[in-house]
Design a protein around this motif. Structure first.
Motif, PDB file in Angstrom:
ATOM      1  N   THR A  29      52.676  39.685  45.938  1.00  0.00           N
ATOM      2  CA  THR A  29      52.106  39.443  44.609  1.00  0.00           C
ATOM      3  C   THR A  29      51.130  40.557  44.261  1.00  0.00           C
ATOM      4  O   THR A  29      50.272  40.923  45.076  1.00  0.00           O
ATOM      5  N   ALA A  31      47.853  42.243  42.629  1.00  0.00           N
ATOM      6  CA  ALA A  31      46.492  41.733  42.498  1.00  0.00           C
ATOM      7  C   ALA A  31      45.673  42.666  41.635  1.00  0.00           C
ATOM      8  O   ALA A  31      45.924  43.880  41.572  1.00  0.00           O
ATOM      9  N   SER A  56      44.222  47.819  37.872  1.00  0.00           N
ATOM     10  CA  SER A  56      45.513  47.128  37.895  1.00  0.00           C
ATOM     11  C   SER A  56      46.628  48.156  37.916  1.00  0.00           C
ATOM     12  O   SER A  56      46.528  49.213  37.283  1.00  0.00           O
ATOM     13  N   ASP A 133      36.406  37.454  35.488  1.00  0.00           N
ATOM     14  CA  ASP A 133      37.784  37.301  35.958  1.00  0.00           C
ATOM     15  C   ASP A 133      38.724  37.943  34.938  1.00  0.00           C
ATOM     16  O   ASP A 133      38.596  37.676  33.726  1.00  0.00           O
ATOM     17  N   LYS A 135      42.858  38.869  34.023  1.00  0.00           N
ATOM     18  CA  LYS A 135      44.281  38.642  34.276  1.00  0.00           C
ATOM     19  C   LYS A 135      45.082  39.664  33.469  1.00  0.00           C
ATOM     20  O   LYS A 135      44.915  39.781  32.250  1.00  0.00           O
ATOM     21  N   ASP A 139      49.921  41.111  37.018  1.00  0.00           N
ATOM     22  CA  ASP A 139      48.795  41.072  37.970  1.00  0.00           C
ATOM     23  C   ASP A 139      47.886  39.907  37.570  1.00  0.00           C
ATOM     24  O   ASP A 139      46.994  40.061  36.706  1.00  0.00           O
ATOM     25  N   ILE A 140      48.089  38.790  38.166  1.00  0.00           N
ATOM     26  CA  ILE A 140      47.298  37.610  37.820  1.00  0.00           C
ATOM     27  C   ILE A 140      46.467  37.114  38.989  1.00  0.00           C
ATOM     28  O   ILE A 140      45.690  36.154  38.833  1.00  0.00           O
ATOM     29  N   SER A 141      46.631  37.737  40.128  1.00  0.00           N
ATOM     30  CA  SER A 141      45.897  37.297  41.307  1.00  0.00           C
ATOM     31  C   SER A 141      44.754  38.273  41.570  1.00  0.00           C
ATOM     32  O   SER A 141      44.943  39.487  41.634  1.00  0.00           O
ATOM     33  N   GLY A 142      43.563  37.738  41.711  1.00  0.00           N
ATOM     34  CA  GLY A 142      42.395  38.577  41.998  1.00  0.00           C
ATOM     35  C   GLY A 142      41.157  37.721  42.150  1.00  0.00           C
ATOM     36  O   GLY A 142      41.072  36.608  41.607  1.00  0.00           O
ATOM     37  N   THR A 143      40.199  38.204  42.894  1.00  0.00           N
ATOM     38  CA  THR A 143      38.948  37.474  43.110  1.00  0.00           C
ATOM     39  C   THR A 143      37.943  37.862  42.036  1.00  0.00           C
ATOM     40  O   THR A 143      37.673  39.061  41.834  1.00  0.00           O
TER      41      THR A 143
END
Length: 275
Positions: A29, A31, A56, A133, A135, A139-143
């Motif tokens: 995935t 990130a 990204s 945050d 998005k 790329d939708i996954s990230g801290t």
């Protein structure tokens, strides 16, 4: 030895398994990497900026969204409480939360990977942790990145680097001036002492050179007087007869010390006789 057909079957099975893993296996995935400063200090009643940037692999599009959340740092709010959303940005539109309405504004640029916001009229109740945050599909996954906001009085603001640099420069200039002044004073003192000693030696040598010499000088002056005075009587013409002329020197010092030198004046005594 094993038959060749067994090796061929094994190779076919391994190749089929590897192909199935590639086709049906889980794909990595993408990130989003999000960055924000650890702490931001803002003076009470002023405007503060909460910076946020991201990286990204995919191109930013209209589907990119930014969400800011807030968790207050009050003692009655435990850290386990989930932060509440205070700002949402999507497709060029801003959606501030009711708690920060009319005080939050988006000042970032998604094309430059900037998702910063501006907080106006900062209050002590704004102290807490802010979460950024981003998005960017796919790329939708990230801290989310965290920033601690501290609203303080003007007197509690830390000194800026500019003030420190200016103070250091002023201190260095004053130090150089002080060193120059001290050096000039030392040079003047040394010059004065050296000149005073030199003048003292010169005056002593002058006095010693003019000191009275013993009787030799008196005798030499007397001898010169004798040489210059006539050795015989002076005869005057028939009109009047003068007797012999006597030359003498008078001592005006009033002392009888033979070693002292005093000014002596020649006096002429004449015996005038009439024919």
């Amino acid at each position: 030895m094993e038959p060749k057909w067994i090796n061929t079957i094994c190779n076919c099975v391994l190749l089929t398994g590897f192909t199935l893993c590639v086709v049906f296996g889980p794909k990595p995935t993408s990130a989003v990497d999000i960055y924000a400063p650890t702490e931001v200090i803002v003076e009470n009643g002023t405007t503060g900026i909460l910076k946020c940037s991201f990286k990204s692999k995919d191109v930013v599009s209209s589907a990119t969204t930014v969400t800011w959340s807030f968790r207050p740092s009050r003692s009655d709010t435990p850290s386990s409480v989930s932060p509440s959303s205070i700002f949402y940005f999507s497709q060029g539109r801003e959606f501030p939360g009711p708690e920060f309405k009319d005080r939050v504004q988006f000042i970032g640029d998604l094309n430059r990977k900037d998702a910063s916001i501006q907080l106006s009229q900062a209050q002590f109740s704004d102290n807490g942790t802010y979460f950024c945050d981003v998005k960017n599909p796919p790329d939708i996954s990230g801290t989310p990145a965290q920033t601690e906001l501290r609203v303080v009085l003007k007197e509690s603001l830390p000194q800026s680097n500019t003030a420190v640099i200016v103070g250091a420069v002023c201190g260095a200039v004053l130090g150089i001036i002080l060193i120059a002044v001290v050096t000039c004073l030392i040079i003047k003192i040394i010059t004065y002492v050296t000149r005073h000693d030199y003048e003292g030696c010169t005056s002593l040598e002058s006095v010693s050179s003019h000191a009275p010499q013993p009787r030799k000088k008196v005798e030499s002056s007397m001898e010169s007087s004798r040489c210059n005075s006539p050795s015989g009587p002076v005869q005057v013409g028939a009109g009047g007869g003068f007797g012999p002329v006597i030359y003498a020197q008078l001592d005006h010092s009033g002392t009888k010390n033979p070693n002292s030198f005093h000014k002596m004046e020649p006096v002429v005594y004449a015996d005038i006789r009439k024919n």
